[in-house]
Structures are given as structure tokens and as C-alpha cells.
Design a protein around this motif. Sequence first.
Motif, PDB file in Angstrom:
ATOM      1  N   ALA B 398       8.567 -23.054  24.799  1.00  0.00           N
ATOM      2  CA  ALA B 398       8.892 -21.345  24.891  1.00  0.00           C
ATOM      3  C   ALA B 398       8.210 -20.927  23.467  1.00  0.00           C
ATOM      4  CB  ALA B 398      10.322 -21.015  24.219  1.00  0.00           C
ATOM      5  N   ASN B 399       6.831 -21.790  22.769  1.00  0.00           N
ATOM      6  CA  ASN B 399       6.069 -21.012  21.922  1.00  0.00           C
ATOM      7  C   ASN B 399       5.158 -20.606  22.094  1.00  0.00           C
ATOM      8  OD1 ASN B 399       8.547 -20.862  19.526  1.00  0.00           O
ATOM      9  ND2 ASN B 399       8.498 -22.915  18.720  1.00  0.00           N
ATOM     10  N   LYS B 400       4.976 -21.568  22.498  1.00  0.00           N
ATOM     11  CA  LYS B 400       3.749 -21.175  23.610  1.00  0.00           C
ATOM     12  C   LYS B 400       3.144 -19.706  24.024  1.00  0.00           C
ATOM     13  CE  LYS B 400       1.782 -25.683  23.570  1.00  0.00           C
ATOM     14  NZ  LYS B 400       1.885 -27.527  24.502  1.00  0.00           N
ATOM     15  N   PRO B 401       2.816 -18.629  23.357  1.00  0.00           N
ATOM     16  CA  PRO B 401       2.987 -17.930  24.699  1.00  0.00           C
ATOM     17  C   PRO B 401       2.477 -18.049  26.197  1.00  0.00           C
ATOM     18  CG  PRO B 401       1.179 -17.887  22.683  1.00  0.00           C
ATOM     19  CD  PRO B 401       1.200 -18.836  23.063  1.00  0.00           C
ATOM     20  N   GLY B 402       3.474 -16.966  26.733  1.00  0.00           N
ATOM     21  CA  GLY B 402       3.112 -17.326  28.231  1.00  0.00           C
ATOM     22  C   GLY B 402       3.804 -17.952  28.864  1.00  0.00           C
ATOM     23  N   GLU B 403       4.231 -19.149  28.179  1.00  0.00           N
ATOM     24  CA  GLU B 403       4.727 -20.159  28.394  1.00  0.00           C
ATOM     25  C   GLU B 403       6.036 -20.172  29.803  1.00  0.00           C
ATOM     26  OE1 GLU B 403       3.062 -24.221  27.095  1.00  0.00           O
ATOM     27  OE2 GLU B 403       4.875 -25.077  27.938  1.00  0.00           O
ATOM     28  N   PHE B 404       6.743 -19.177  28.834  1.00  0.00           N
ATOM     29  CA  PHE B 404       8.380 -19.089  29.595  1.00  0.00           C
ATOM     30  C   PHE B 404       8.031 -18.404  30.627  1.00  0.00           C
ATOM     31  CE2 PHE B 404      11.927 -16.268  30.313  1.00  0.00           C
ATOM     32  CZ  PHE B 404      12.382 -17.345  30.414  1.00  0.00           C
TER      33      PHE B 404
END
Lengths: 382, 497
Positions: B398-404
Motif C-alpha cells: 500500500a505504500n507504493k503509489p498506485g499499487e492499491f
Amino acid sequence: MHIEDIAGQVITAFKNKTPLCIRGGGSKDFLGRTPMGQTLLTTEYHGIVDYDPAELVLTARCGTPVEEVESLLREHGQMLPFEPPLFEHGMSNDRGSHSRDADSESEKTPSGSSTVGGMVAAGLSGPRRPWSGSVRDYILGTVCVNGCGEVLKFGGQVMKNVAGYDVSRLMTGSLGTLGVVVEASFKVLPAPIKVATRMLEMDEDSAHQFLKRMLATPTPIDATCYYDGQLYIRLSGSESGVGAGEAAVGGEQFDAGDELWRSLRNQNHEFFTQNDTADDDIDLWRLSLPPATPVLPVEPPTLVEWGGAVRWLRVRFQEFDHDEIESLCKKHGGHAIRFRSIDREAEMNPPADSVSRRLFENLKASFDPAGILNPGRLYRDL
Amino acid sequence: MATFVSDINVESTLTRAEIATGLKQIVDARYVLTAQEELAPYECDGLSAYQELPLAVVLPGTVDEVCTIMRFCSDHSIPVVARGAGTGLSGGALPYKNGILLGMSRFNRIVSIDADNRTAIVQPGVRNLAISEAVQHLGMYYAPDPSSQIACSIGGNVAENAGGVHCLKYGLTVHNLIKLKVVTVQGELFEVGSDALDTPGYDLLALMTGSEGLLGIVVEVTVRLLPKPTSARAVLASFDDVQTAGNAVASIISNGILPAGLEMMDNPAIRATEDFVHAGYPLDAAAILICELDGIDEEVEDQIEQVRHVLTDAGAVDIRVSCDEAERVRFWSGRKNAFPAVGRISPDYYCIDGTIPRRQLAGILENISRLSGEYGLAVANVFHAGDGNLHPLILYDANKPGEFERTEALGGAILEACVEAGGTITGEHGVGVEKINQMCVQFNDKELEQFHRIKHAFDPHLLLNPGKAIPTLARCAEFNAMHVHGGTLPHPDIERF
Ligand SMILES: Cc1cc2nc3c(=O)[nH]c(=O)nc-3n(C[C@H](O)[C@H](O)[C@H](O)COP(=O)(O)OP(=O)(O)OC[C@H]3O[C@@H](n4cnc5c(N)ncnc54)[C@H](O)[C@@H]3O)c2cc1C
């Protein structure tokens, strides 16, 4: 016949506000209040649409005879576990004809086989019900036509499905007052390898106590009946499982078991047919109760099924005080239904409480705003 | 983190302070929470990506209080979200910023047990497992066993029609209830179902079950209990490929065996769980099946032999039969801990809940693995194989932008593939806010309109969980316009999300 033909008839009736009497084989004409309206015959829309034994799912059109479904399942060692009553034979006293509506069409339709649509609409189940679950427990999906003539699909052909409200189960047992069920999918189960029936002679109180004890154990019992001084118990499962069950139950082997359970399921057992032709004054009441409810102080003849959860009562219409029996059942947490009656104007069911009644009315209006589908059959004014 | 924007916007005329004051006149002031730090624990359910703080949390302790709260909310158009244990995975208990959260946790009593009729009356906040524990001494149990059973509440189970690993034989929540006490949105108490096996009139019990808190507040539940089987044994079978395992499931059923549980896990799920609980799963297997048989001793012995044969013929490379209770529990431990196990190998995971006809298993797994590649996210599969209910677990951070967002899109694509395969978008976790768009794929406008009319029949002013579970036609028009009809986006363009 196509779904569109059924939908077309409903659309016309909706526009003209013509009441419709939805009818399959007519095996359950006797059920509920007097059917009225123009007949919408479903028998022409028939056939098994899909069946894959490894999926344990079968889909059939509304006009398909239940017998056809069951014989196909039998070929593959499977079954409709809830044993839907067919009521095809032994209806020597078809009181439905007494007060059937004037619609001449319906007279021409031979009282035929029980159909899948009728089975869903009536929502009735046979001897195995307390252990297997009922029609509504096995229905997975339906295609139905609501009172505006819209064809709607709910649920599906998969075992688990919680998308949207469970309309298929709501349809089950609604006696056609919410929609025409044109197609239905069911979960089916493997039939047991071995079935045996035991018979035990005992009085009703002892039978009651005995069952209370047995049913608290995992003995593979899947049907019971108490009638005329005898307790009958059906066991099914694997060879050795049934053997162990027989030993646990005791009593003696009863060889005519298959016939017995079939006659209970279809109500052509002597309890249901005795005196029928001679005496038109007999009503059949169905008392639905928590199974452990003590033996009720009612006049015989009675027949007890479902481990005590259903008790049938034959009464003389003229002499019978139904208020008394209704309040007795209510006191025990159950209810009494006028199952077969000479009086087709009277309510079949006891009155619902005010909130339920309002919800019934709202739901009816939400499916059938013009009130044309089997009006008055389930409840007067619904 | 994501925000749910409901299409149905109900605004109360009262301010937050007035609502809090009103609630404090109904329940003791300490059961009305309004401070930020008191509200925080209620900001989400098990779908923690969606968060929102309610206006207030109220924790009633009696049915009368629930009735009065509902009357108050009806009178002042305040949206209400009921909450059980908050383990739901579709956002059903997600609060609205302009509504209140009705926490049912104080309804935690087992009211009575009726051994003769094999039923128990429990309050909705009672934990699922607590019911079986309370009747254990009678040799009985409550059959539906969601993996969350130590935590989830029976009220939440009713609202979601929860399943478990034993539902092939024993059914879902709907098959194991006989009566509910419900408070309407207008604050009236009534009963659905009865103490008998059937109830006259429409089957409101079935309609309430799985209605995701949209039709009424469940304040008491009567469940059916079953005699505990004297014997239960599990078979653990390994396979070299998933297709063979899928066919083995079909063979078991075609041979007339109805296992109590029939579960499957693929290799990524096997490795994650083995690492976590050491259940003894073969790490090199492409798939394992756990098949449980229960009943009386004689019956189980017969069936174990039968299953052993069927599995051998079906191409299992290794078959183990539990020889005692400890081993049976160990076989299950991996499956029951699959979610947390996957949680250990990935910063976050997202659980999908599609159902398919079993014969489509190989095809759907292929589809999932293709989609997993396309979206660049790993997937581990656990599967209620007996009833075709698939739980792909998407691993993401979830901390990687766009991954969620990409994860959600992949989840949506998997569900649409399930519908295409003749299945459904949710087998047991519910639609909630999570699958609201996929409802547009599963149902057409006429069907959705019928659902809305049912909602109106119970809740004319749309105060209970408004905008969840059933999408508005406007939402679907928008969603379908963005979407290739009836399928997944052929070339998912990440930029778009
Ligand atoms: C690790 C894990 C494993 C899981 N495994 C399974 C599984 O195997 N099978 C399965 O089916 N689910 C599973 N779930 C999902 C979840 O546990 C179930 O959906 C459960 O039924 C939710 O219960 P709850 O008490 O937590 O409800 P909540 O999350 O609090 O609420 C769920 C919904 O019910 C409504 N609600 C709650 N109480 C009431 C009430 N009294 N009256 C009216 N509406 C109410 C809420 O408004 C909401 O819409 C799992 C979840 C987790 C986290």
C-alpha cells in the motif's frame, strides 16, 4: 414456448389489470385460497436446461415435471434431497374443483404432473426436510417474470452467491404472488447408498421421548413418522453407517419402507385418504411446531412427521374450532395451516403481525404493483 | 487509502452536537462516542483500505435502546451503519461521515440453549465460535465456521450470509438460522422466521440473511444446532498440477461422496502457509486438497477408503489420512491461517471472493495467472473447492503509489472473469462498497431496480447503509461506459487509474 411468451402474457395482463392464475400441472390447485383469474399455463415451457452431476447443480424450466428431473437425477445416483411432494396420485378428493374460478381454460387442463415451477412456488418439502433442508435451502437461482412482465435473473448456478438480495429464496413458497418462476437452479446431492426403515411399536408419548433422545445423536436418521401406534424411522448413508444406525434405533426391520415414505410425501398414505370419498366434511390441518413440543391434546387421527416438527390433523370442518388449535400452536412457538379445506375463502395462514404484514404488502407491491399475480391466494387482499 | 463516495446522500438537519445530545438521552453518555480518538477504532472494517470517521458511535445495550435510536435517526434523517465485530471484508461496516455507527458489541449474551429442539438464542454481538463453545457440553455445535470465527459476530454472519469450510455439507448461515428479531428503520421490533421449521408468508428470514445491514437491525438470532459427529478425519492429497486437482474434486463428488469440507490451495498459498504454521504441506506440490469426512465412525471409515481410491485414480501423487485429532487439526491449520500467512510474505494482501462452477476452475486459474502478470501483482489462491468459491489473495504494498489502485483493478478484473465463467462476484464476503461496480456487470438495470424496490419496502428513506451493496443505475451507466462490455479491459493502462 419462450420466456417472452410468458412475459408477454404478463405484460398484457399488467396493462389491462387482469388477474392471472399461474398454473403448472395443477397438482397443488387445492393449496391456498381460491385460485382466481385468467390461467397462465406454464407447462409448455419445459425442459432440463443444464445438469452436470459433478457440479451438483441442475437447472430446469418451470413446466418441467418434477418426476422428469428426479428420474434424470436417479440415473446419476443423485436426488432432490428435500423430497418435494408431487400430490399426483391419490387425490381422490380434489376439492379444488369445488370452488375453482369460472375460468373455463383451467378446466380443460388435465390435472397433471407436479412441475418445477409449482414446486418452487408452493415451497413444500417431504419427509427428509428436517435433516436435509427444504426447497428454499436448495434453490440457487431463478429467472422470473415480475408483475410488470420484466424478465429478471437472480442468483445463479453456483453454490454460494451473496450478490444482491436473495430473491430466489423469497420466491420460494410465495405461491406465485411475487412473480412467475420460469427457470430455477438447484443444488442436488448424491443419493444415499443404503436406506433402511425400522418400525417400533410404542405409544405416542414414548415415541416422542425416544425421538428426542435419538435426534440429539449423530445417528443417520433422515425421516420419521408416528402413526397408529407405530414409530417408523428411516436411516440412510453408507452400508456400515446404516447398519450401525439400525442397531442404535432398534425395533424391527420394516420392508415396505419405500412405499411408506413415498405415500407420506405424496399424501396418498391411508391417513390422508381414509373416508375421503364418503365424507366431504374433512379438513386437513398442518401443525408446524418446534420438534420437542409435547404431544398435543388433540383428537385423533393425527400423524406426526419430521421428528415431531409437523403434525397432521384431520378434523370435521363443522365441529372444528381452529382458533383453539391456532392458539395452542402459537403458545408452543409454532403455527397451524389450513392445508386442505372445503372452505377456500378462509385464510390458509394465521394472520401475520402488523410489521410483517406491512412488509408483505410492500414487497408484493414492489414485484407486482398492479396486484395481478395469483391475487388473494396466499392471503386475502395480497 | 481509499474513500467511498455513496451515490445516495442523506443529510440530517441536525448538527453533530445535536445528534450526540439526542443519543445521550437514549443511552448512557459513556456509550456515545464523539471524540476523534474514540471514533478511530471504528473507522474501517476488515477492508481497511477504506476509512471514514462517523459523526458518532453509539453502543446500545438493550433492544429498547436500539428501537429508540432508530426512531431518532428516522425522525432526523441520520444514516445508520450497524457494526458487529468489524471483520467484514467488503466495507459493509464502513461508517459515513454524515452518519452514525451503531455498534452491537454489547449484545454479547447467549440468551438460552434448547437442547431438545437443538437451537440456541443468542444476541447478535456473540462471536461465532462462542456458540459452539457454549453448547459443546451437550455434544452439539453451530455448523457455519468462517475462518474468522474466533472474532466475527453472529449478527455480522447473518448480514453477510457467512460461509465456512464446511458449507458443502452443512450449508451457509441462511441454512442454519430459524428465527431473527429485527428492529426496523422506524424503530419497530418484529420477528422473522419462527421456532418451527417453516413460517407462513414470505420468507423474510431468507431475505434478511445476506442483506448487508440494508434492511433492518438484527437484535436476536436463533440458530440451529447439530449433534457433533462422533468421528471426523481429513485426507491431505498433493497434485503435480492444478487441473488434475480440480478434476479430483469432480471425481469425489461424482462418486457420490459428500465431504464435510473440500478445500484446495495452490503452490504460492502452500508455501506461504507452510512457512507460517508448519502444517506439513508438501512444498513442491502444485496444489493440495484437504478433504474432510465426518459422521459416525463406521460411515467415516467407509468413506475414507473410498476417497483414498478416488484420489489415487484421479492422479494424486501423495495421500495422507489423519490418524488422530491432532493431525486433522494440523492439516487444517494451514488452510485456516492462509490469510495471515500470506500477510507475512507481503506488506499487504487483498482477498477476492468470486464463485465459479467448479468445472471452470482450470480456466479461471489460468485467467488469474495471466491477469496477475498483466497487472504485475502476485496472487496466491485458496479455494473452497467443494462449492466453487475462490479466494485469490493479491499481494501488494500500500505504500507504493498506485499499487492499491492497481490491486483493486486486478480484483475487479478477476471478478468479471468469474461472472463470464458463469459464476458470481461474491460467494460469502458481500458486496458492500468493495464490489459495488461489479454489481453492474452481474445485474442489469431492471434487476437492480427490483433490488431498489425491495430496499424501499423496508427502508423508504434509505437510511440503512445507503448506497452500499446495490449500485444506483447512474453509477452503472458511468461504470459501463468506461468498460468494455461484459469483460475486462483488454490492455489495462495503469496511467488511467
Ligand atoms: C481473516 C478473515 C477470514 C474470514 N473468513 C471468512 C470466511 O471463511 N467466510 C466468510 O463468510 N467470511 C469470512 N470473513 C469475513 C467476515 O468475517 C464475515 O463477513 C463476518 O460475517 C462479518 O462479521 P462481523 O461481525 O465482523 O460483521 P461486521 O464486519 O461488523 O459487519 C458486516 C456487515 O453486517 C452488518 N451488520 C453487522 N451486525 C449487524 C446487525 N446486528 N444487524 C444488521 N446488520 C449488521 C454491517 O452493517 C455490515 O454490513 C473473514 C474475514 C477475515 C478478516
